[in-house]
Design a protein around this motif. Structure first.
Motif, short mmCIF file in Angstrom:
data_model
loop_
_atom_site.label_atom_id
_atom_site.label_comp_id
_atom_site.label_asym_id
_atom_site.label_seq_id
_atom_site.Cartn_x
_atom_site.Cartn_y
_atom_site.Cartn_z
N VAL A 308 2.35 -6.49 9.91
CA VAL A 308 3.47 -5.71 10.45
C VAL A 308 4.92 -5.40 9.43
O VAL A 308 5.40 -6.23 9.33
CB VAL A 308 4.03 -6.15 11.75
N ILE A 309 4.54 -4.10 8.66
CA ILE A 309 5.48 -3.93 7.33
C ILE A 309 7.14 -3.80 8.21
O ILE A 309 7.91 -4.51 7.63
CB ILE A 309 5.22 -3.00 6.57
N ARG A 310 7.14 -2.82 9.01
CA ARG A 310 8.38 -2.59 9.60
C ARG A 310 8.95 -3.55 10.84
O ARG A 310 7.95 -3.95 11.63
CB ARG A 310 8.56 -1.28 10.08
N PRO A 311 10.00 -3.99 10.88
CA PRO A 311 11.31 -3.77 9.71
C PRO A 311 11.32 -5.00 8.81
O PRO A 311 12.37 -5.15 8.09
CB PRO A 311 12.44 -3.66 10.69
N PHE A 312 10.26 -5.76 8.73
CA PHE A 312 10.45 -7.04 7.87
C PHE A 312 10.24 -6.63 6.26
O PHE A 312 10.79 -7.50 5.67
CB PHE A 312 9.37 -8.00 8.33
N GLY A 313 9.43 -5.80 5.86
CA GLY A 313 9.00 -5.63 4.58
C GLY A 313 7.57 -6.51 4.15
O GLY A 313 7.53 -7.23 4.77
N ALA A 314 6.99 -6.17 3.02
CA ALA A 314 5.78 -6.72 2.75
C ALA A 314 5.70 -8.18 2.64
O ALA A 314 5.07 -8.85 3.23
CB ALA A 314 5.23 -6.16 1.67
#
Length: 338
Positions: A308-314
Motif C-alpha cells: 500500500v504505497i499511498r500515503p506512506f511511500g515505498a
C-alpha cells in the motif's frame, strides 16, 4: 510574458473537455475486429479527426469515410468540415462510436513507405503526425514549443523522445499494464530470454500466443522510432476484446497470467526456471518467545509483494511487511503466555 502565455494555453487546453472516439475499421475481414481509440479536445474540427484516423490507421487521408455506428445514419461525416466535434454531434466525456468505411466502393489506400508506413501497432512512423491522446500539461519532453490553439498540433510528436526510449499508448485504462510491460522490458535477463525463445508457428496461432506477442512488443520497444507504440496485439493475445481495455484489471493477477504462459512455453528449455531465478524471493515467517527464546518458523516463496504505497511511500510500505509484531500467545516450550 510569452512563456507565461504559452503555459496558460497549455493548461487551458488540458482542462478542455475531451471527446473519446472509438473507430471500427469495417473495410476488410482482417480489420473488422480492430478498434482505433482517439481522445481529442472537444474543439477539434471534423477534418482534423479524419487526419488523426488516417495517421493511426495507416491510410491515406481522403480515401475513406467515417460514419456513425449503431445509429442508422449512413451519411458520412463531412471530411472537409471545420466544425468542432461537439457541434457535429459528438458528446464530450462519453464514448462516441464510429465506423471507418470504404469510399465510393473502393478500399482505403494504405500509406506508402515515403509517407510513413503504418504497421499493426496502429501509429505510423512519420514525423509529421499529430498528437493523439491526452494533452501534456507542460513543455517538457514530448511537448514542442509550436503550440497552436485550433488543432493542438505538435511537430515531431510521434518521434522517439529525447530520452531514447519508446513509450506505450494507453488504450483506455491500461496504465497498469503499460507499467508492468515496461518493467519486464527493462529487465535485461528477462528480455534476452524472450529473444532467445523460438516461436513455432505450426504449434500455435501467433495472434493468441502471449510469449510471441510479448517478444514482438519488446523488439518494437527497442527498435521503433516512434514516441509510443500500441499494446493492442498483446491484449488481444490475452483473449481481450476492445471493451476489456475499459476495465481496471488486477496487475498482480495479470503478471501471473503472463508468467504462467511463459513457463509453459519454456519447459524443457534453458529458460525453464528463469522466472523463479529472476523474481522469486523467500520470506521467513516466524514466532519467537520473548521469555525463553524458542522460535518456530516456516519459509514462504513469493513472486511479488503487494504494498500500500499511498500515503506512506515505498520504503514505509515495505517496512510494514517485514516489521515484527508483538502478540500474546501461549509458548509450548516454557508454558508461559507471552
Amino acid at each position: 510574458i510569452i512563456k507565461s502565455n504559452y503555459k496558460q494555453k497549455i493548461e487551458s487546453a488540458a482542462e478542455e473537455p475531451r471527446v473519446l472516439c472509438i473507430v471500427q475499421d469495417t473495410t476488410s475481414a482482417k480489420t473488422i475486429n480492430e478498434r482505433l481509440t482517439l481522445n481529442l479536445p472537444a474543439s477539434t474540427p471534423v477534418n482534423k479527426l479524419y487526419e488523426d484516423v488516417a495517421h493511426k490507421a495507416g491510410y491515406v487521408n481522403g480515401t475513406f469515410y467515417l460514419t456513425w455506428a449503431n445509429t442508422g445514419a449512413m451519411a458520412p461525416l463531412d471530411q472537409a468540415s471545420e466544425m468542432s466535434l461537439v457541434l457535429s454531434g459528438f458528446e464530450a466525456g462519453k464514448r462516441n462510436f464510429l465506423q471507418l468505411t470504404d469510399k465510393d466502393g473502393e478500399q482505403p489506400q494504405i500509406t506508402s513507405d515515403e509517407s510513413g508506413t503504418a504497421d499493426s501497432s496502429g501509429v505510423d512512423d512519420s514525423s509529421q503526425g499529430r498528437f493523439i491522446g491526452p494533452l501534456p500539461r507542460d513543455g517538457t519532453v514530448g511537448c514542442s514549443s509550436d503550440y497552436s490553439s485550433p488543432s493542438y498540433s505538435y511537430s515531431s510528436i510521434l518521434n522517439k523522445s529525447e530520452t531514447g526510449y519508446v513509450g506505450l499508448v494507453n488504450q483506455a485504462m491500461t496504465c497498469y499494464l503499460n507499467s508492468l510491460l515496461q518493467t519486464l522490458f527493462m529487465t535485461p535477463e528477462f528480455r534476452n530470454a524472450l529473444y532467445n525463445w523460438e516461436f513455432e508457428e505450426s504449434e500455435e496461432d501467433p495472434v493468441i500466443s502471449i510469449p510471441y506477442q510479448l517478444k514482438r512488443l519488446f523488439v518494437l520497444l527497442q527498435t521503433s522510432k516512434k514516441r509510443a507504440i500500441e499494446t493492442t496485439d498483446v491484449t488481444r493475445s490475452f483473449g481481450w476484446d476492445s471493451s476489456e481495455a475499459w476495465q481496471q484489471h488486477d496487475v498482480q493477477e495479470l503478471c501471473r497470467v503472463m508468467f504462467d504462459a511463459l513457463e509453459q512455453k519454456w519447459k524443457q528449455t534453458e529458460q525453464a526456471d528463469l522466472i523463479n531465478q529472476l523474481y522469486q524471493g523467500k520470506l521467513k515467517d516466524y514466532v519467537r518467545c520473548l521469555e525463553c527464546g524458542y522460535e518456530s518458523w516456516r519459509i514462504d516463496t513469493y513472486l511479488d509483494i503487494p504494498l500500500v504505497i499511498r500515503p506512506f511511500g515505498a520504503s514505509q510500505a515495505f517496512g510494514s511487511v517485514v516489521r515484527p509484531a508483538v502478540m500474546m500467545i501461549f509458548c509450548s516450550c516454557c508454558s508461559i503466555a507471552d
